[in-house]
Scaffold this motif. Structure first.
Motif, PDB file in Angstrom:
ATOM      1  N   ILE A   1       3.757  -8.579  -3.172  1.00  0.00           N
ATOM      2  CA  ILE A   1       4.977  -9.185  -3.725  1.00  0.00           C
ATOM      3  C   ILE A   1       4.805  -9.447  -5.220  1.00  0.00           C
ATOM      4  O   ILE A   1       5.705  -9.186  -6.018  1.00  0.00           O
ATOM      5  N   ARG A   2       3.619  -9.904  -5.600  1.00  0.00           N
ATOM      6  CA  ARG A   2       3.346 -10.165  -7.013  1.00  0.00           C
ATOM      7  C   ARG A   2       3.381  -8.887  -7.848  1.00  0.00           C
ATOM      8  O   ARG A   2       3.922  -8.858  -8.957  1.00  0.00           O
ATOM      9  N   ASP A   3       2.811  -7.811  -7.292  1.00  0.00           N
ATOM     10  CA  ASP A   3       2.705  -6.553  -8.031  1.00  0.00           C
ATOM     11  C   ASP A   3       3.679  -5.508  -7.511  1.00  0.00           C
ATOM     12  O   ASP A   3       3.413  -4.301  -7.576  1.00  0.00           O
ATOM     13  N   PHE A   4       4.826  -5.942  -7.024  1.00  0.00           N
ATOM     14  CA  PHE A   4       5.784  -5.045  -6.385  1.00  0.00           C
ATOM     15  C   PHE A   4       6.153  -3.859  -7.282  1.00  0.00           C
ATOM     16  O   PHE A   4       6.216  -2.713  -6.835  1.00  0.00           O
ATOM     17  N   LYS A   5       6.397  -4.121  -8.556  1.00  0.00           N
ATOM     18  CA  LYS A   5       6.808  -3.046  -9.471  1.00  0.00           C
ATOM     19  C   LYS A   5       5.728  -1.978  -9.602  1.00  0.00           C
ATOM     20  O   LYS A   5       6.029  -0.780  -9.673  1.00  0.00           O
ATOM     21  N   ASP A   6       4.463  -2.389  -9.617  1.00  0.00           N
ATOM     22  CA  ASP A   6       3.367  -1.425  -9.726  1.00  0.00           C
ATOM     23  C   ASP A   6       3.268  -0.561  -8.468  1.00  0.00           C
ATOM     24  O   ASP A   6       3.052   0.660  -8.556  1.00  0.00           O
ATOM     25  N   PHE A   7       3.429  -1.186  -7.311  1.00  0.00           N
ATOM     26  CA  PHE A   7       3.390  -0.434  -6.056  1.00  0.00           C
ATOM     27  C   PHE A   7       4.535   0.572  -5.995  1.00  0.00           C
ATOM     28  O   PHE A   7       4.351   1.733  -5.623  1.00  0.00           O
ATOM     29  N   TYR A   8       5.722   0.112  -6.372  1.00  0.00           N
ATOM     30  CA  TYR A   8       6.873   1.010  -6.299  1.00  0.00           C
ATOM     31  C   TYR A   8       6.738   2.157  -7.301  1.00  0.00           C
ATOM     32  O   TYR A   8       7.101   3.300  -7.003  1.00  0.00           O
ATOM     33  N   ALA A   9       6.198   1.864  -8.471  1.00  0.00           N
ATOM     34  CA  ALA A   9       5.996   2.907  -9.480  1.00  0.00           C
ATOM     35  C   ALA A   9       5.039   3.984  -8.956  1.00  0.00           C
ATOM     36  O   ALA A   9       5.254   5.184  -9.181  1.00  0.00           O
ATOM     37  N   LEU A  10       3.975   3.563  -8.242  1.00  0.00           N
ATOM     38  CA  LEU A  10       3.048   4.535  -7.667  1.00  0.00           C
ATOM     39  C   LEU A  10       3.734   5.360  -6.588  1.00  0.00           C
ATOM     40  O   LEU A  10       3.561   6.584  -6.527  1.00  0.00           O
ATOM     41  N   ALA A  11       4.519   4.710  -5.735  1.00  0.00           N
ATOM     42  CA  ALA A  11       5.257   5.434  -4.699  1.00  0.00           C
ATOM     43  C   ALA A  11       6.178   6.478  -5.320  1.00  0.00           C
ATOM     44  O   ALA A  11       6.318   7.598  -4.810  1.00  0.00           O
ATOM     45  N   ALA A  12       6.808   6.125  -6.442  1.00  0.00           N
ATOM     46  CA  ALA A  12       7.707   7.060  -7.131  1.00  0.00           C
ATOM     47  C   ALA A  12       6.930   8.224  -7.737  1.00  0.00           C
ATOM     48  O   ALA A  12       7.366   9.382  -7.660  1.00  0.00           O
ATOM     49  N   ARG A  13       5.766   7.931  -8.334  1.00  0.00           N
ATOM     50  CA  ARG A  13       4.953   8.999  -8.925  1.00  0.00           C
ATOM     51  C   ARG A  13       4.463   9.984  -7.860  1.00  0.00           C
ATOM     52  O   ARG A  13       4.318  11.181  -8.118  1.00  0.00           O
ATOM     53  N   LEU A  14       4.210   9.472  -6.674  1.00  0.00           N
ATOM     54  CA  LEU A  14       3.772  10.318  -5.572  1.00  0.00           C
ATOM     55  C   LEU A  14       4.939  11.034  -4.894  1.00  0.00           C
ATOM     56  O   LEU A  14       4.733  11.814  -3.963  1.00  0.00           O
ATOM     57  N   LYS A  15       6.162  10.746  -5.352  1.00  0.00           N
ATOM     58  CA  LYS A  15       7.384  11.375  -4.832  1.00  0.00           C
ATOM     59  C   LYS A  15       7.556  11.146  -3.337  1.00  0.00           C
ATOM     60  O   LYS A  15       7.945  12.045  -2.584  1.00  0.00           O
ATOM     61  N   ALA A  16       7.261   9.930  -2.917  1.00  0.00           N
ATOM     62  CA  ALA A  16       7.445   9.577  -1.506  1.00  0.00           C
ATOM     63  C   ALA A  16       8.923   9.557  -1.151  1.00  0.00           C
ATOM     64  O   ALA A  16       9.775   9.203  -1.972  1.00  0.00           O
ATOM     65  N   ASP A  17       9.222   9.951   0.074  1.00  0.00           N
ATOM     66  CA  ASP A  17      10.595   9.851   0.560  1.00  0.00           C
ATOM     67  C   ASP A  17      10.896   8.422   1.015  1.00  0.00           C
ATOM     68  O   ASP A  17      11.982   7.901   0.746  1.00  0.00           O
ATOM     69  N   ILE A  18       9.936   7.827   1.701  1.00  0.00           N
ATOM     70  CA  ILE A  18      10.121   6.495   2.278  1.00  0.00           C
ATOM     71  C   ILE A  18       8.864   5.663   2.029  1.00  0.00           C
ATOM     72  O   ILE A  18       7.742   6.157   2.173  1.00  0.00           O
TER      73      ILE A  18
END
Length: 301
Positions: A128-145
């Motif tokens: 929760i604290r680092d939510f933006k960093d986690f989401y940025a990594l998910a986006a870089r990996l081009k995850a669907d979900i």
């Protein structure tokens, strides 16, 4: 895979990994995806999936697990779910013991070949604290979900690390962070049963609810050889799938008769199903109790 894994894990002998890879490549060559008797039984596919998962876990850092092997294996998988518990090398090492760079390289290979690429993260204070960093990594990996899991009670009474002890307020915060995401990136979802009335109506589309848990629409085949309602409910329903599905014990756990009038009258009933039965059992001693995160005065849509 299982007969080689334990020895390789302790002895670190590459011969075990090499033997598994040789058998795997031979099997893939003789059994193209969807063709032949080895694809005709869903139970056969389930057992094979468990064997592959364990073997890939045992040998994940082996030199025998080359990019070429992952490319060959990818067509045999229509979707893949990969754990994402950290956003950097040190945190990954602490969380899973894995090599972050190797893991990222393999994840990118899977992304190239698999139709649906999913990431999974257990919700925690640090997430929760680092939510933006986690989401940025998910986006870089081009995850669907990107699936974020409510920490669930372990049916075998394992102790939970302090950072994973979260409450309803944390889930509300997490839900609001997901709702604020811009469209176009990975779809973020809160998985494992959570009472939908915990969050505003506009955010409920981002919660998976309980429909896929607690034996409502599927069962879990335990590695010990029996079926159970979910990963977190240690109720042995037997080894026969049809009998397990019709089991009185299963119906006692997930019957709608246990729900409150407020739940039964809710527009989200079939998705929410009153939250988690495993959490209810842990908090109140019986599966039929309300989810401990259920608001005192739930608001129907």
């Amino acid at each position: 895979g299982g007969q080689y894994g334990p020895d390789a894990e302790h002895a670190k002998d590459e011969r075990f990994a090499e033997t598994f890879v040789r058998h795997l490549e031979s099997w893939m060559e003789q059994n193209p995806p969807g063709l032949g008797i080895n694809w005709s039984s869903s139970l056969e596919v389930s057992f094979r999936a468990m064997s592959w998962i364990w073997a890939f876990n045992f040998f994940r850092n082996s030199d025998a697990f080359t990019p070429e092997l992952f490319k060959k294996a990818a067509p045999f998988i229509d979707n893949v779910l990969v754990s994402m518990q950290a956003t950097g090398p040190a945190a990954e090492k602490a969380a899973t013991g894995a090599d972050f760079s190797v893991k990222l390289a393999n994840m990118r290979l899977l992304r190239e070949k698999v139709k649906v690429f999913r990431l999974g993260t257990v919700a925690s204070k640090s997430l929760i604290r680092d939510f933006k960093d986690f989401y940025a990594l998910a986006a870089r990996l081009k995850a669907d979900i990107w699936e974020i899991y409510r920490p669930m009670p372990d049916g075998r009474k394992a102790r939970r690390a302090p950072g994973f002890i979260i409450g309803p307020a944390d889930i509300k915060r997490l839900s609001s962070l997901i709702a604020a995401l811009e469209p176009g990136g990975p779809r973020a979802l809160i998985a494992n049963p959570v009472p939908l009335c915990l969050v505003p109506e506009g955010e409920r589309k981002n919660l998976l609810g309980a429909a896929f848990d607690d034996g409502h629409t599927r069962l879990v085949l335990d590695p010990r050889g029996f079926f159970k309602p979910s990963y977190y409910i240690e109720a042995n329903l037997g080894k026969d799938l049809a009998r397990a599905w019709r089991s009185p014990a299963l119906k006692k756990i997930n019957s709608p008769a246990r729900l409150t009038p407020a739940c039964l009258g809710c527009d989200y009933l079939l998705k929410c199903l009153g939250g988690s039965r495993a959490a209810a059992k842990k908090a109140r001693g019986i599966y039929s109790a309300p989810d401990p995160w259920m608001p005192a005065r739930p608001k129907n849509a």
